[in-house]
Write a protein that holds these residues in place. Sequence first.
Motif, PDB file in Angstrom:
ATOM      1  N   ASP A 258       4.291  -1.414  -1.331  1.00  0.00           N
ATOM      2  CA  ASP A 258       3.682  -2.067  -0.169  1.00  0.00           C
ATOM      3  C   ASP A 258       4.535  -3.225   0.319  1.00  0.00           C
ATOM      4  O   ASP A 258       4.775  -4.187  -0.414  1.00  0.00           O
ATOM      5  CB  ASP A 258       2.285  -2.585  -0.523  1.00  0.00           C
TER       6      ASP A 258
ATOM      7  N   LEU B  90       1.262  -7.293   9.006  1.00  0.00           N
ATOM      8  CA  LEU B  90       1.739  -5.908   8.882  1.00  0.00           C
ATOM      9  C   LEU B  90       1.859  -5.482   7.433  1.00  0.00           C
ATOM     10  O   LEU B  90       2.361  -6.222   6.592  1.00  0.00           O
ATOM     11  CB  LEU B  90       3.111  -5.795   9.565  1.00  0.00           C
ATOM     12  N   ASN B  91       1.357  -4.300   7.147  1.00  0.00           N
ATOM     13  CA  ASN B  91       1.526  -3.667   5.835  1.00  0.00           C
ATOM     14  C   ASN B  91       2.160  -2.297   6.054  1.00  0.00           C
ATOM     15  O   ASN B  91       1.652  -1.500   6.828  1.00  0.00           O
ATOM     16  CB  ASN B  91       0.164  -3.514   5.142  1.00  0.00           C
TER      17      ASN B  91
ATOM     18  N   TYR C 189       4.777  -6.295   3.099  1.00  0.00           N
ATOM     19  CA  TYR C 189       3.936  -7.128   3.973  1.00  0.00           C
ATOM     20  C   TYR C 189       4.819  -8.107   4.747  1.00  0.00           C
ATOM     21  O   TYR C 189       5.844  -8.561   4.234  1.00  0.00           O
ATOM     22  CB  TYR C 189       2.926  -7.946   3.151  1.00  0.00           C
TER      23      TYR C 189
ATOM     24  N   ARG D  93      -0.351  -0.021   8.084  1.00  0.00           N
ATOM     25  CA  ARG D  93      -1.647  -0.635   8.404  1.00  0.00           C
ATOM     26  C   ARG D  93      -1.341  -1.995   9.020  1.00  0.00           C
ATOM     27  O   ARG D  93      -0.666  -2.805   8.392  1.00  0.00           O
ATOM     28  CB  ARG D  93      -2.493  -0.827   7.151  1.00  0.00           C
TER      29      ARG D  93
ATOM     30  N   LYS E  25       2.790   5.069   5.137  1.00  0.00           N
ATOM     31  CA  LYS E  25       1.640   4.660   5.955  1.00  0.00           C
ATOM     32  C   LYS E  25       1.831   3.232   6.455  1.00  0.00           C
ATOM     33  O   LYS E  25       2.366   2.387   5.738  1.00  0.00           O
ATOM     34  CB  LYS E  25       0.355   4.739   5.115  1.00  0.00           C
TER      35      LYS E  25
ATOM     36  N   ASP F 292      -2.610   3.019  11.066  1.00  0.00           N
ATOM     37  CA  ASP F 292      -3.933   2.540  11.480  1.00  0.00           C
ATOM     38  C   ASP F 292      -3.781   1.095  11.935  1.00  0.00           C
ATOM     39  O   ASP F 292      -3.172   0.283  11.237  1.00  0.00           O
ATOM     40  CB  ASP F 292      -4.925   2.594  10.311  1.00  0.00           C
TER      41      ASP F 292
ATOM     42  N   THR G 240       3.389   0.882   3.729  1.00  0.00           N
ATOM     43  CA  THR G 240       3.588   1.519   2.436  1.00  0.00           C
ATOM     44  C   THR G 240       4.823   2.410   2.550  1.00  0.00           C
ATOM     45  O   THR G 240       4.826   3.379   3.308  1.00  0.00           O
ATOM     46  CB  THR G 240       2.352   2.337   2.026  1.00  0.00           C
TER      47      THR G 240
END
Lengths: 337, 337
Positions: free
Chosen positions: B292, B224-225, B294, B162, B160, B208, B227
């Motif tokens: 995660d 920015l993230n 970042y 995000r 994912k 998202d 996963t």
Amino acid sequence: MIQVAINGYGTIGKRVADAVRAQPDMEVLGVAKTRPNFEAETAIEKGFALYAAIEEREHLFEEAGLDIAGSVDELVADADIVVDATPSGIGAENKSLYEEYETPALYQGGEDADLVDMSFNARSNFEDAADADHVRVVSCNTTGLSRVIAPLREEYGVEKVRATLVRRGGDPGQTSRGPINDILPNPVTIPSHHGPDVETIFDDLDIDTLGMKVPATLMHMHSLNVTLEAEVDAADVRELFADESRLFLIPEHMAIDGSGKLKEYALDAGRPRGDVWENAIWEDSISTVGRDLYLFQGIHQESDVVPENVDAIRAVLGEADAEESIETTDETLGIGL
Amino acid sequence: MIQVAINGYGTIGKRVADAVRAQPDMEVLGVAKTRPNFEAETAIEKGFALYAAIEEREHLFEEAGLDIAGSVDELVADADIVVDATPSGIGAENKSLYEEYETPALYQGGEDADLVDMSFNARSNFEDAADADHVRVVSCNTTGLSRVIAPLREEYGVEKVRATLVRRGGDPGQTSRGPINDILPNPVTIPSHHGPDVETIFDDLDIDTLGMKVPATLMHMHSLNVTLEAEVDAADVRELFADESRLFLIPEHMAIDGSGKLKEYALDAGRPRGDVWENAIWEDSISTVGRDLYLFQGIHQESDVVPENVDAIRAVLGEADAEESIETTDETLGIGL
């Protein structure tokens, strides 16, 4: 009546003084300031007893024609509690003074968590302050995050929080701050200090935060993602938040597109200094994708901790429970109207 | 030599014209503009054949003393390919013109995805353009996201994404844009259009995105993230990115704290217009917490799509494969130096 001393009469201190004065169970014993300026003038005009925070500078106040009620030592000795609203790091230097006179003290979010017995957010851990003499009211951003996380944890459970904090470069009065026309990762390293700070309120929370600074002075803006433990409709989250007095859901029909209009609205509403004590959450932004909740919230760095300081006074002195205190504070200030 | 027509000679068009001219296998047949201004003057000075994009306005160029080579119809008819660099929505209006002369066309990211046969990012889907006549080079932000996501998907798998996009309010030349001293959730609703746009490049991606606008003009900034499907050391991700020519890792020792110093560096380095064609990723920001990832990256809205347009020309005409084209484009422009 609780006798409150306020050490530091700048952005936070002057607001806390006004908020304390509005309480039925508190009085402002006096406010201490390091030097005469427009805020010292206003303190006198408002009828607050003015104390010199640094004895050697008393003469500066006299030269400016401002009457000094005494030294900060006398103020601290006579008070039931001190609200330390001095700049970051100065609170730590002041701690020994408060200990000397055995006066309980509140510190602001710029101080280290390990300076104090507990870190405070009224919605999240009010009762834990009862046994504490030195309490830190967490920063504006940490307060804003905690207020949203507390009801979500209680209602749905929170698996993980990821937040990007787009921070105002400085307060409106901080003329030497930046940036101009830039966007800075700040801090560049991840996580920013905000995540660990929220963990002083919820010690078992999994949260990562990223910070930036931009050329704006009015409010911070959070882009928030909370992975819940259950799939939830956005409408249910809106309803949950609507019950929280310190979460203001900005409805679409108000046509408030950013901090500017929000502050304008607060000023039009006659709020002192145009303060926005609540988290200002754009109702339309509350969205869910599976278990992921997203929203935007504005955080007024100058004022959201003010009601928290008022509640922390009662929490430390055991003068009310959370519900009573929050209700009194909200009613006297006009929060959630 | 590929004969390239460029319709629209503004922020993107003028940069694409210079980039095309720098290629060993391409020539700028001409550039079309709707009205005479400083950019039209510069086009003439640079020796580009100037065409009137709107026939009825040809006289305005004559009155301004600018020689017109002909109408945009003639330009399109004679070209092997058109790069449409007109404002958002105008590309759609121009499509029938390109179809009339059976000239393949590239459009910019402001056009709808369903206007075209495919949406293009050189790193991610170069080969898919071979059968397309109408191709959209995705927007600056979508390009920036795709360049990072592509290697992460290939190396680790992506569960994912995000992303919070803190967007510059306007380009440096857009004097009527805002905000001043504000931070706007923009759009207020979530997701912003960027997430679905990235899905035109990776159709099975879960992403998202949240957008804001701030008072800055130099660059966008992404928080920015990602996963990942595996736990990865941040050091490995840095190594992975270091191999990507269009990802520039800003090392700590450069002391570049934001867009301003980054652009200053690009100007000092003698880059045309101070362009930053690469994603500018703060190396220190690349962090992992479990699965995660970042990071912060700056995206230069005026220029990151320029090499993508050059590559898309070759991709559509089948004149090179991805590796050859990217290498040629990078070498001629000075990308990744």
